[in-house]
Design a protein around this motif. Sequence first.
Motif, short mmCIF file in Angstrom:
data_model
loop_
_atom_site.label_atom_id
_atom_site.label_comp_id
_atom_site.label_asym_id
_atom_site.label_seq_id
_atom_site.Cartn_x
_atom_site.Cartn_y
_atom_site.Cartn_z
N UNK A 180 33.55 -31.94 18.48
CA UNK A 180 33.80 -32.57 17.07
C UNK A 180 34.18 -31.45 16.25
N UNK A 181 33.96 -30.14 16.47
CA UNK A 181 34.33 -29.12 15.28
C UNK A 181 35.62 -28.40 15.85
N UNK A 182 36.81 -28.81 14.80
CA UNK A 182 38.04 -28.06 15.65
C UNK A 182 37.78 -26.55 15.48
N UNK A 183 38.40 -26.06 16.58
CA UNK A 183 38.14 -24.69 16.85
C UNK A 183 39.40 -23.75 17.48
N UNK A 184 39.89 -22.97 16.42
CA UNK A 184 41.28 -22.19 17.00
C UNK A 184 41.24 -21.69 18.37
N UNK A 185 42.24 -21.61 18.82
CA UNK A 185 42.81 -21.04 20.31
C UNK A 185 43.36 -19.71 19.98
N UNK A 186 43.10 -18.64 20.82
CA UNK A 186 44.09 -17.37 20.94
C UNK A 186 44.11 -17.28 22.53
N UNK A 187 45.45 -17.55 22.71
CA UNK A 187 45.83 -17.08 23.99
C UNK A 187 46.34 -15.79 24.36
N UNK A 188 45.83 -14.87 25.32
CA UNK A 188 46.26 -13.73 25.58
C UNK A 188 46.89 -13.37 26.82
N UNK A 189 48.18 -12.85 26.86
CA UNK A 189 48.83 -12.80 28.06
C UNK A 189 48.99 -11.32 28.49
N UNK A 190 48.33 -11.18 29.81
CA UNK A 190 48.52 -9.93 30.25
C UNK A 190 49.73 -9.24 30.70
N UNK A 191 49.79 -7.99 30.97
CA UNK A 191 51.09 -7.30 31.09
C UNK A 191 51.59 -7.52 32.94
N UNK A 192 52.38 -6.95 33.09
CA UNK A 192 52.93 -6.86 34.56
C UNK A 192 51.87 -6.18 35.40
N UNK A 193 51.46 -6.97 36.48
CA UNK A 193 50.32 -6.51 37.44
C UNK A 193 49.00 -7.03 36.98
N UNK A 194 49.03 -7.37 35.80
CA UNK A 194 47.54 -8.04 35.40
C UNK A 194 47.26 -9.17 36.08
N UNK A 195 46.03 -9.76 35.58
CA UNK A 195 45.51 -11.04 35.90
C UNK A 195 44.64 -11.74 35.08
N UNK A 196 44.69 -11.53 33.79
CA UNK A 196 43.90 -12.05 32.71
C UNK A 196 42.59 -11.32 32.68
N UNK A 197 41.68 -11.05 33.67
CA UNK A 197 40.50 -10.27 33.42
C UNK A 197 40.74 -8.87 32.86
N UNK A 198 42.02 -8.20 33.03
CA UNK A 198 42.18 -6.97 32.25
C UNK A 198 42.23 -6.96 30.72
N UNK A 199 43.05 -7.90 30.17
CA UNK A 199 43.33 -8.05 28.76
C UNK A 199 42.08 -8.72 28.02
N UNK A 200 41.49 -9.49 28.76
CA UNK A 200 40.09 -9.78 28.40
C UNK A 200 39.17 -8.68 28.13
N UNK A 201 39.03 -7.68 28.99
CA UNK A 201 38.17 -6.59 29.08
C UNK A 201 38.28 -5.68 27.92
N UNK A 202 39.75 -5.42 28.04
CA UNK A 202 40.06 -4.06 26.79
C UNK A 202 40.14 -4.61 25.33
N UNK A 203 40.51 -6.01 25.23
CA UNK A 203 41.00 -6.69 23.80
C UNK A 203 39.69 -7.02 23.09
N UNK A 204 38.51 -7.58 23.70
CA UNK A 204 37.54 -7.92 23.01
C UNK A 204 37.79 -9.15 22.48
N UNK A 205 38.78 -10.14 22.59
CA UNK A 205 39.18 -11.32 21.97
C UNK A 205 37.93 -12.09 22.24
N UNK A 206 37.35 -12.23 23.30
CA UNK A 206 35.94 -12.96 23.58
C UNK A 206 35.22 -13.03 22.37
N UNK A 207 35.02 -11.95 21.55
CA UNK A 207 34.19 -11.73 20.65
C UNK A 207 34.67 -12.46 19.14
N UNK A 208 35.76 -12.95 19.23
CA UNK A 208 36.20 -13.80 18.23
C UNK A 208 35.80 -15.23 18.02
N UNK A 209 35.70 -15.71 16.93
CA UNK A 209 35.19 -17.17 16.90
C UNK A 209 36.26 -17.99 16.97
#
Length: 317
Positions: free
Chosen positions: A74-103
């Motif tokens: 019930x509390x509208x929350x922003x979305x940040x989509x993060x797209x990996x580079x060639x050969x990536x799988x999502x877990x790589x950009x998650x690890x080096x970006x720190x986007x998980x730490x955003x609200x």
Amino acid sequence: MRLVPLAAAAAVAAAFLVPATASAAPAVRNYPILSLGCLSRQAPATGVTTHETVTSGGLEREYLLHLPAGYQPFHPTPVVMAFHGRKGDGSDIEAFSGIDNLDAIAVYPVGVKGEADQRAWESAPYAAEGVDDVKFVSDLLDKLQATLCVDPNRIFATGKSNGAGFVSLLACQLPFRIAAFGTIAGAFYPGTTTGCSTSAPAPIVDFHGTADPTIVYTGDVSHGVPTPALMDWAQNWATHNHCTTGPVQTAIGTDVLQFSWSSCDQHANVTHYRIIGAGHTWPGELVDSGPGSATQTVKATQVIWDFFNAHPLTAHL
């Protein structure tokens, strides 16, 4: 956790424009829709990353999902989509970006394997043939908004390398669904401009190292097709957005120059960061993000987040 009455939740959802009807739904939604997930009391675990799937274009597509610890139905929350580079799988950009730490609800879509059996995104010469990744993003957002309490005015996209190139394509094709865009070490192949000639202005912030060995800052040929000089690319976006002020140059520390264009149509500002001596890397990386050095003078994730917060969709509709 405090539960909001159903009527109040419905009022929250109703504040976010009119939903598409099934009969009128296009292949790709380039407009904001209701987040009916705001009516649901169900949500995945918060503070952890889960592996999810959605069907798009006849394929089962994958993505990683990380809800912030403070997420509440019930509390509208922003979305940040993060797209990996060639050969990536999502877990790589998650690890080096720190986007998980955003609200924000962090989403890491996963590309389909193309040339050399490596995952990549539409718009690149090595991407899988016949895969509609723009439709995938539209379908993914539909699912997120159906199941989570997403703020439709604060859906954002960022990415690195081939992922950044795809984000540029999304800026051309989904500027009324995604509010603002961030690109790092972008591989801006000719296919990344598809639809731009007739598209609306889109706010965009970009970072690129002058010593990038993969995508040359001054322009080059990559995989047999040209890539632009980064200042030309940024100026083209400023021209597209009808910016009348800039570029204004500002030195940040000793290794970062900021170029900003403002007074743009629909508040769609453009900012480019020239990272002197940096490689094919994410500024402020938490772990290794690619070949070459990475500056810590600016933290791309925080700069992007500040830019995103300054450019909700309502600012340029």
